[in-house]
Motif scaffolding. Structure first.
Motif, PDB file in Angstrom:
ATOM      1  N   THR A  14       0.836  -1.242   0.262  1.00  0.00           N
ATOM      2  CA  THR A  14       0.097   0.123   0.024  1.00  0.00           C
ATOM      3  C   THR A  14       0.690   1.133   0.027  1.00  0.00           C
ATOM      4  O   THR A  14       0.357   2.313  -0.364  1.00  0.00           O
ATOM      5  CB  THR A  14      -1.146   0.071   1.283  1.00  0.00           C
ATOM      6  OG1 THR A  14      -0.066  -0.089   2.320  1.00  0.00           O
ATOM      7  CG2 THR A  14      -2.097  -1.230   1.090  1.00  0.00           C
ATOM      8  N   ARG A  16       3.420   1.445  -1.647  1.00  0.00           N
ATOM      9  CA  ARG A  16       3.704   1.491  -3.549  1.00  0.00           C
ATOM     10  C   ARG A  16       5.292   1.377  -3.659  1.00  0.00           C
ATOM     11  O   ARG A  16       5.824   2.417  -4.355  1.00  0.00           O
ATOM     12  CB  ARG A  16       3.212   2.485  -4.037  1.00  0.00           C
ATOM     13  CG  ARG A  16       1.473   2.372  -4.037  1.00  0.00           C
ATOM     14  CD  ARG A  16       0.690   3.152  -4.859  1.00  0.00           C
ATOM     15  NE  ARG A  16      -0.612   2.937  -4.832  1.00  0.00           N
ATOM     16  CZ  ARG A  16      -1.643   3.430  -5.815  1.00  0.00           C
ATOM     17  NH1 ARG A  16      -1.122   3.956  -6.839  1.00  0.00           N
ATOM     18  NH2 ARG A  16      -2.613   2.974  -5.642  1.00  0.00           N
ATOM     19  N   SER A  54      -0.049  -4.026   3.550  1.00  0.00           N
ATOM     20  CA  SER A  54      -0.275  -2.860   4.331  1.00  0.00           C
ATOM     21  C   SER A  54       0.481  -2.322   5.532  1.00  0.00           C
ATOM     22  O   SER A  54       0.331  -1.271   5.823  1.00  0.00           O
ATOM     23  CB  SER A  54      -1.792  -2.785   4.822  1.00  0.00           C
ATOM     24  OG  SER A  54      -1.963  -3.879   5.823  1.00  0.00           O
ATOM     25  N   PRO A 118      -6.522  -2.275   7.162  1.00  0.00           N
ATOM     26  CA  PRO A 118      -6.316  -2.825   5.868  1.00  0.00           C
ATOM     27  C   PRO A 118      -5.403  -4.024   6.312  1.00  0.00           C
ATOM     28  O   PRO A 118      -4.727  -4.370   7.173  1.00  0.00           O
ATOM     29  CB  PRO A 118      -5.315  -1.801   4.997  1.00  0.00           C
ATOM     30  CG  PRO A 118      -4.865  -0.759   5.986  1.00  0.00           C
ATOM     31  CD  PRO A 118      -5.892  -0.769   7.176  1.00  0.00           C
ATOM     32  N   LEU A 238      -8.306   2.281   2.249  1.00  0.00           N
ATOM     33  CA  LEU A 238      -7.771   2.329   1.049  1.00  0.00           C
ATOM     34  C   LEU A 238      -8.522   2.818  -0.126  1.00  0.00           C
ATOM     35  O   LEU A 238      -9.914   2.346  -0.195  1.00  0.00           O
ATOM     36  CB  LEU A 238      -7.043   1.014   0.742  1.00  0.00           C
ATOM     37  CG  LEU A 238      -6.175   0.138   1.578  1.00  0.00           C
ATOM     38  CD1 LEU A 238      -5.756  -1.116   1.229  1.00  0.00           C
ATOM     39  CD2 LEU A 238      -5.051   1.366   1.489  1.00  0.00           C
ATOM     40  N   ASP A 239      -8.270   3.745  -1.168  1.00  0.00           N
ATOM     41  CA  ASP A 239      -8.832   4.341  -2.058  1.00  0.00           C
ATOM     42  C   ASP A 239      -7.986   4.609  -3.262  1.00  0.00           C
ATOM     43  O   ASP A 239      -6.848   5.530  -2.976  1.00  0.00           O
ATOM     44  CB  ASP A 239      -9.722   5.547  -1.587  1.00  0.00           C
ATOM     45  CG  ASP A 239     -10.530   6.192  -2.574  1.00  0.00           C
ATOM     46  OD1 ASP A 239     -10.366   5.701  -3.776  1.00  0.00           O
ATOM     47  OD2 ASP A 239     -10.999   7.189  -2.194  1.00  0.00           O
ATOM     48  N   THR A 245      -4.150   7.784   0.847  1.00  0.00           N
ATOM     49  CA  THR A 245      -4.251   6.365   1.365  1.00  0.00           C
ATOM     50  C   THR A 245      -2.925   5.289   0.534  1.00  0.00           C
ATOM     51  O   THR A 245      -3.161   4.302   1.037  1.00  0.00           O
ATOM     52  CB  THR A 245      -5.495   5.874   0.850  1.00  0.00           C
ATOM     53  OG1 THR A 245      -5.560   5.433  -0.427  1.00  0.00           O
ATOM     54  CG2 THR A 245      -6.713   6.656   1.241  1.00  0.00           C
ATOM     55  N   TYR A 246      -1.951   6.065   0.108  1.00  0.00           N
ATOM     56  CA  TYR A 246      -0.938   5.337  -0.482  1.00  0.00           C
ATOM     57  C   TYR A 246       0.217   5.379   0.608  1.00  0.00           C
ATOM     58  O   TYR A 246       1.019   6.064   0.715  1.00  0.00           O
ATOM     59  CB  TYR A 246      -0.245   5.863  -1.776  1.00  0.00           C
ATOM     60  CG  TYR A 246      -1.355   6.205  -2.920  1.00  0.00           C
ATOM     61  CD1 TYR A 246      -2.775   5.600  -2.967  1.00  0.00           C
ATOM     62  CD2 TYR A 246      -0.909   7.056  -3.854  1.00  0.00           C
ATOM     63  CE1 TYR A 246      -3.278   5.802  -3.917  1.00  0.00           C
ATOM     64  CE2 TYR A 246      -1.582   7.127  -5.090  1.00  0.00           C
ATOM     65  CZ  TYR A 246      -2.982   6.445  -4.981  1.00  0.00           C
ATOM     66  OH  TYR A 246      -3.712   6.701  -6.273  1.00  0.00           O
ATOM     67  N   THR A 338       3.030   9.270   3.078  1.00  0.00           N
ATOM     68  CA  THR A 338       2.191   8.682   1.808  1.00  0.00           C
ATOM     69  C   THR A 338       3.175   8.958   0.599  1.00  0.00           C
ATOM     70  O   THR A 338       4.128   9.860   0.436  1.00  0.00           O
ATOM     71  CB  THR A 338       1.161   9.641   1.903  1.00  0.00           C
ATOM     72  OG1 THR A 338       1.413  10.862   1.480  1.00  0.00           O
ATOM     73  CG2 THR A 338       0.159   9.403   2.748  1.00  0.00           C
TER      74      THR A 338
END
Length: 378
Positions: A14, A16, A54, A118, A238-239, A245-246, A338
């Motif tokens: 999450t 990334r 996550s 998450p 998470l979205d 949310t990253y 983030t």
């Protein structure tokens, strides 16, 4: 062995970040998961078990080993030995929030305040997840473990997992190795049968979050929806359309400090007592017993303090970024680091170190990271 073409970890976490592993295995059943892990352990390769991704912060370089993805699913309802309760045995790869939704729909309480967290069920006991005063330690009965040292499957009571504030004997803390190297295969929770009706909400933290008075009543479904709404406003659900949310959720742990240290912090800093053992066991060897039992000593409880408050009041506000960095604090939640757009792990680590330095300089406290760090240093 269900090997697949390795996928970059930046696509599976999450936050990334993360390079491509040398090898990747997808385990859809418990048997596949056990066989995959035994095979990897026998080879002596580096390994990483991946659930929802996550709670991971992974470095930019390729992972020189095998990643095993836990994709097992399923919830089994069982009787509890305790009256008025139900046990749920859940496969490790099952989505945590899906489990919470199932429990609430069945009228089972104890985990509704952890809605929207998450990740997978198997990861939940590893760091004793919690929110608004509820923690999995309060309802966890046992876990099914596969031990690396023996390759054997065993059922382990929750009391043997060393569950504490965001920790267990299974967690890989930053700068240390787990006390017990094992992988959770399934989790069994013992939940009270609340039903669908309204009832008084226990717990100051949860009532405060829900803006309820001590005698106000609410249903499980209402509590779940309000918690989800609260988490959404903080960018903690998470979205794909919301860069806030990253993240890996709360990047830094709320700190547990001594009461004396807490008194050095500004009074406005939110804090919660960590209750000590009020009934410690005193053991006096019979050969030494002279009929006198010493009076119990008063132990001042430790205090949990808000890391988010400390960060903001050290001058690092929501939305903060270092110059030319693609990493930044969430615009909604000061605890979330983030990825604002293809940020490297190095950029996120730089921001984390900056925040640690500011809080230490201002308040004399070094914040500790909550996610598991893989191939990256702070």
């Amino acid at each position: 062995m269900p090997d697949i073409t390795p996928i970059p970890l930046a696509r599976l976490t999450t936050l990334r970040t993360g390079g491509t592993p040398e090898r990747m295995i997808d385990a859809h059943t418990t048997d596949e998961l056990v066989d995959a892990l035994r095979d990897v352990w026998a080879s002596g390769d580096e390994w990483l078990v991946l659930g929802g991704g996550s709670n991971l912060f992974v470095g930019d370089e390729s992972f020189a080993g095998t990643v095993v993805r836990v994709l097992t699913k399923g919830i089994e309802r069982m009787p509890s030995p305790l009256s008025g309760r139900v046990r749920l045995r859940v496969q490790a790869g099952h989505d945590w929030d899906d489990l919470v939704g199932f429990a609430v729909a069945e009228g089972l309480g104890g985990i509704e305040a952890m809605s929207g967290i998450p990740g997978t069920v198997g990861a939940a006991p590893v760091q004793n997840i919690g929110a608004y005063g509820q923690e999995i330690v309060q309802t966890l009965s046992e876990v099914e473990l596969l031990d690396e040292s023996t390759g054997e499957v065993s059922t382990v009571p929750a009391a043997e997992l060393g569950l504490g504030f965001r920790t267990s004997v299974l967690k890989h803390h930053y700068g240390s190795v787990p006390a017990r190297r094992a992988v959770i295969l399934s989790v069994t929770l013992d939940l009270p049968e609340i039903g669908q009706g309204a009832r008084r909400i226990a717990g100051d933290q949860l009532r405060t979050a829900l803006r309820l008075g001590p005698d106000d009543e609410a249903t499980l479904a209402w509590v779940r929806e309000r918690i989800l709404e609260t988490r959404r406003t903080k960018g903690m659900v998470l979205d794909a359309d919301d860069p806030d949310t990253y993240s890996a959720g709360s990047f830094f742990q709320n700190a547990v400090v001594s009461a004396s240290f807490a008194r050095t912090l500004p009074e406005a800093c939110p804090r919660w007592p960590v209750h000590p053992d009020l009934d410690p066991v005193l053991v006096i060897p019979l050969a030494n017993f002279d009929g006198y039992v010493p009076a119990p000593t008063t132990v001042e409880s430790d205090v949990k303090v808000s890391a988010g408050w400390l960060i903001e009041h050290a001058g690092v506000r929501k939305g903060f970024r270092l110059p030319r960095s693609r990493a930044g604090l969430s615009t909604k939640h000061a605890l979330a680091l983030t990825n604002r757009g293809s940020a490297t792990a190095a950029e996120l680590a730089e921001l984390a170190r900056f925040i640690q330095g500011r809080v230490q300089s201002e308040f004399g406290l070094i914040l500790q990271p909550e996610p598991v760090l893989v191939n990256v240093e702070l």
